[in-house]
Enzyme design. Structure first.
Site, PDB file in Angstrom:
ATOM      1  N   ASP A  49      -2.065 -21.543  33.912  1.00 42.45           N
ATOM      2  CA  ASP A  49      -0.868 -20.856  34.932  1.00 42.45           C
ATOM      3  C   ASP A  49      -0.987 -19.373  35.024  1.00 42.45           C
ATOM      4  O   ASP A  49      -0.713 -18.796  35.929  1.00 42.45           O
ATOM      5  CB  ASP A  49       0.610 -21.437  34.648  1.00 42.45           C
ATOM      6  N   ASP A 155      21.373  -7.670  29.197  1.00 44.76           N
ATOM      7  CA  ASP A 155      20.002  -7.037  28.828  1.00 44.76           C
ATOM      8  C   ASP A 155      19.070  -7.087  30.242  1.00 44.76           C
ATOM      9  O   ASP A 155      18.226  -6.481  30.158  1.00 44.76           O
ATOM     10  CB  ASP A 155      19.293  -8.169  27.921  1.00 44.76           C
ATOM     11  N   THR A 166      10.658 -23.250  36.074  1.00 45.67           N
ATOM     12  CA  THR A 166      10.191 -23.956  34.928  1.00 45.67           C
ATOM     13  C   THR A 166       9.611 -22.852  33.829  1.00 45.67           C
ATOM     14  O   THR A 166       9.436 -23.115  32.637  1.00 45.67           O
ATOM     15  CB  THR A 166       9.141 -25.105  35.117  1.00 45.67           C
ATOM     16  N   ASN A 169      12.856 -18.609  33.681  1.00 45.10           N
ATOM     17  CA  ASN A 169      14.231 -18.963  34.042  1.00 45.10           C
ATOM     18  C   ASN A 169      14.955 -20.213  33.137  1.00 45.10           C
ATOM     19  O   ASN A 169      15.959 -19.993  32.873  1.00 45.10           O
ATOM     20  CB  ASN A 169      14.538 -19.542  35.549  1.00 45.10           C
ATOM     21  N   LYS A 170      13.902 -21.137  32.762  1.00 45.21           N
ATOM     22  CA  LYS A 170      14.162 -22.062  31.916  1.00 45.21           C
ATOM     23  C   LYS A 170      14.716 -21.740  30.735  1.00 45.21           C
ATOM     24  O   LYS A 170      15.739 -22.111  29.959  1.00 45.21           O
ATOM     25  CB  LYS A 170      13.255 -23.195  31.788  1.00 45.21           C
ATOM     26  N   ALA A 190      21.500 -12.314  28.468  1.00 47.36           N
ATOM     27  CA  ALA A 190      22.229 -11.866  27.287  1.00 47.36           C
ATOM     28  C   ALA A 190      23.538 -11.177  28.163  1.00 47.36           C
ATOM     29  O   ALA A 190      23.590  -9.842  27.766  1.00 47.36           O
ATOM     30  CB  ALA A 190      21.432 -11.157  26.493  1.00 47.36           C
TER      31      ALA A 190
END
Length: 269
Positions: A49, A155, A166, A169-170, A190
């Site tokens: 990927d 942050d 996926t 973000n995940k 955060a």
């Protein structure tokens, strides 16, 4: 230009044997390997990927080309083919029933368009991110269209496509989104929540017609790190990032029996 193929692979020495065999298979079925991506209508990324993301960026998010990903096994989201099982690729071309069984199809993945300091927009396939570059929280005013939605402190923030849901973000507890839904997702990194700063505290998803504007509050943290997919941009100063879902897409060859949800199930269960 028909059947002209450009091969993109970062670590040449890791795939010397496989690349040679892939070229031999391609030539056997009338494909020509070219040295320049602009001469190709098929762009093959080898390595997984990460290599796929870099191939798409390196070749300029071509709208007139099809991207094909070869990874190491099946635990990849953009790569439907295993570089170590090229005999299966050979069979797809030589046996019509194998092609029908595999259900080869072209799928379209949405892109983000991100403009920094109102400059020329740049494209992203996974996500655009903004993070503090120093040991100090970052304050961002978040606008949805013309609405001042919230003032974030923390942050940083990540804006992802459905296919990018996926990835980074995940890890921020964002939702996994079906790529058939045209939208973008905003996730916090955060966040600080107190009497002065109050954010939603969770990821949120907006329709493809919406426009996001992340505006930096100037308080000594004016040099954040801007990420576009898996690459960081070197910028002297950032005032704002405007993000929307692009009307451009990436076209890629996929196996019908290896859907996005097959990959989610295989990767996370």
């Amino acid at each position: 230009m028909r059947n002209n193929v450009f091969l993109y692979h970062r670590n040449v020495n890791d795939f010397t044997k496989e690349v040679k065999k892939l070229i031999e298979i391609g030539e056997k079925y009338g494909f020509n390997v070219v040295n320049r991506p602009e001469d190709a209508n098929i762009i093959v990324a080898i390595g997984g990927d990460g290599a796929f993301l870099q191939a798409v960026r390196y070749t300029g998010f071509r709208q007139d080309a099809i991207y094909v990903g070869f990874g190491r096994g099946l635990n990849e989201f953009y790569c439907d083919f295993d570089i170590h099982k090229l005999d299966e690729v050979d069979r797809l071309f030589s046996d019509n029933s194998a092609r029908i069984e595999a259900g080869l199809e072209v799928r379209k993945y949405p892109l983000l368009s991100a403009s920094i300091n109102e400059s020329t927009p740049m494209l992203c396939l996974n996500e655009a991110s903004i993070k503090s570059s120093i040991i100090k929280s970052l304050a961002i005013e978040v606008y949805i269209d013309d609405l001042h939605f919230e003032t974030f402190r923390g942050d940083g923030m990540v804006v992802s496509t459905p296919t990018g849901s996926t990835a980074y973000n995940k890890s921020l507890d964002g939702a996994i989104v079906d790529p058939l839904i045209p939208c973008m997702q905003v996730s916090e990194i955060a966040s600080v929540n107190n009497n002065r700063y109050r954010t939603l505290g969770s990821s949120f998803i907006v329709h493809d017609s919406r426009k996001l504007s992340l505006r930096i509050v100037e308080d000594g943290n004016d040099y954040p790190i801007i990420g576009m997919d898996n690459e960081a941009l070197s910028l002297k100063y950032t005032d704002r990032i405007d993000i929307e879902l692009s009307d451009q897409v990436i076209k890629t060859v996929k196996l019908k029996n290896n859907s996005f949800w097959h990959k989610v199930q295989r990767s996370f269960f």
